[in-house]
Scaffold this motif. Structure first.
Motif, PDB file in Angstrom:
ATOM      1  N   SER A   1       9.462  53.463 -21.301  1.00 24.02           N
ATOM      2  CA  SER A   1       8.213  52.838 -21.736  1.00 24.02           C
ATOM      3  C   SER A   1       7.986  51.594 -20.878  1.00 24.02           C
ATOM      4  O   SER A   1       8.729  51.338 -19.924  1.00 24.02           O
ATOM      5  N   GLY A   2       6.951  50.837 -21.220  1.00 20.78           N
ATOM      6  CA  GLY A   2       6.729  49.573 -20.543  1.00 20.78           C
ATOM      7  C   GLY A   2       5.772  49.614 -19.373  1.00 20.78           C
ATOM      8  O   GLY A   2       5.477  48.577 -18.781  1.00 20.78           O
TER       9      GLY A   2
ATOM     10  N   LEU B   1       6.686  43.618 -14.027  1.00 19.19           N
ATOM     11  CA  LEU B   1       6.807  44.463 -15.211  1.00 19.19           C
ATOM     12  C   LEU B   1       8.286  44.718 -15.470  1.00 19.19           C
ATOM     13  O   LEU B   1       9.086  44.745 -14.524  1.00 19.19           O
ATOM     14  N   ARG B   2       8.611  44.920 -16.727  1.00 16.86           N
ATOM     15  CA  ARG B   2       9.976  45.311 -17.091  1.00 16.86           C
ATOM     16  C   ARG B   2       9.905  46.630 -17.845  1.00 16.86           C
ATOM     17  O   ARG B   2       9.216  46.723 -18.870  1.00 16.86           O
ATOM     18  N   LEU B   3      10.562  47.625 -17.322  1.00 14.74           N
ATOM     19  CA  LEU B   3      10.562  48.944 -17.935  1.00 14.74           C
ATOM     20  C   LEU B   3      11.856  49.148 -18.714  1.00 14.74           C
ATOM     21  O   LEU B   3      12.933  49.084 -18.128  1.00 14.74           O
ATOM     22  N   PRO B   4      11.781  49.399 -20.022  1.00 14.03           N
ATOM     23  CA  PRO B   4      12.968  49.765 -20.771  1.00 14.03           C
ATOM     24  C   PRO B   4      13.097  51.279 -20.898  1.00 14.03           C
ATOM     25  O   PRO B   4      12.088  51.998 -20.855  1.00 14.03           O
ATOM     26  N   CYS B   5      14.308  51.745 -21.064  1.00 18.30           N
ATOM     27  CA  CYS B   5      14.567  53.165 -21.286  1.00 18.30           C
ATOM     28  C   CYS B   5      15.622  53.282 -22.381  1.00 18.30           C
ATOM     29  O   CYS B   5      16.711  52.709 -22.272  1.00 18.30           O
TER      30      CYS B   5
ATOM     31  N   TRP C   1      16.579  54.889 -12.087  1.00 20.49           N
ATOM     32  CA  TRP C   1      15.116  54.957 -12.168  1.00 20.49           C
ATOM     33  C   TRP C   1      14.598  55.626 -10.889  1.00 20.49           C
ATOM     34  O   TRP C   1      15.066  55.325  -9.781  1.00 20.49           O
TER      35      TRP C   1
ATOM     36  N   TYR D   1      17.196  49.092 -18.120  1.00 21.95           N
ATOM     37  CA  TYR D   1      15.995  48.341 -17.780  1.00 21.95           C
ATOM     38  C   TYR D   1      15.764  48.363 -16.267  1.00 21.95           C
ATOM     39  O   TYR D   1      16.701  48.450 -15.475  1.00 21.95           O
TER      40      TYR D   1
ATOM     41  N   GLN E   1      13.637  45.748 -13.948  1.00 23.32           N
ATOM     42  CA  GLN E   1      12.797  44.574 -13.757  1.00 23.32           C
ATOM     43  C   GLN E   1      12.155  44.677 -12.389  1.00 23.32           C
ATOM     44  O   GLN E   1      12.857  44.758 -11.375  1.00 23.32           O
TER      45      GLN E   1
ATOM     46  N   THR F   1       6.710  56.952 -17.311  1.00 21.32           N
ATOM     47  CA  THR F   1       5.766  55.936 -17.728  1.00 21.32           C
ATOM     48  C   THR F   1       4.953  55.507 -16.509  1.00 21.32           C
ATOM     49  O   THR F   1       5.513  55.270 -15.433  1.00 21.32           O
TER      50      THR F   1
ATOM     51  N   VAL G   1       2.919  53.345 -14.010  1.00 23.26           N
ATOM     52  CA  VAL G   1       2.750  51.975 -13.529  1.00 23.26           C
ATOM     53  C   VAL G   1       1.624  51.976 -12.505  1.00 23.26           C
ATOM     54  O   VAL G   1       1.671  52.735 -11.534  1.00 23.26           O
TER      55      VAL G   1
END
Length: 114
Positions: free
Chosen positions: A6-7, A17-21, A35, A78, A80, A108, A110
């Motif tokens: 998400s994110g 942006l910071r993407l968490p999983c 990632w 994550y 970053q 997700t 971006v």
């Protein structure tokens, strides 16, 4: 192993942006996480990866700007992303590997505007 990223969202060039999983199921078997990103018509490419031992690998274009990390229990991962560029507009996917193979979450989106 199940993964849920998400994110994603819309960000201006130069932004962050910071993407968490979220990682669940069979975590104890995982030996690396990572990632990847993909744009239409192109192959999925490595953005960053991290092993159980903490060794990291980054795609050449993101070195110095992106950082991959995980919680100690590997249930959260994550990405970053700093100083984003328009050409980094893509669907970002989180990944985990064990001896049986690769596992992918839904991506997700971006979008980096110029």
């Amino acid at each position: 192993v199940q993964l849920q990223a998400s994110g994603g969202g819309l960000v201006q060039a130069g932004g962050s942006l910071r993407l968490p999983c979220i990682v669940s199921g069979g975590i104890f078997r995982i030996n690396s996480q990572g990632w990847y990103r993909q744009t239409p018509g192109n192959q999925r490419e490595l953005v960053a990866s991290i092993t159980n031992g903490g060794s990291t690998e980054y795609g050449d274009s993101v070195k110095g700007r992106f950082t991959i990390s995980t919680d100690a229990d590997k249930k959260m991962m994550y990405l970053q992303m700093n100083n984003l560029k328009p050409e980094e507009t893509a669907v970002y996917y989180c990944n985990a590997r064990d001896v049986s193979g690769n596992y992918w979450g839904k991506g997700t989106q971006v979008t980096v505007s110029s």
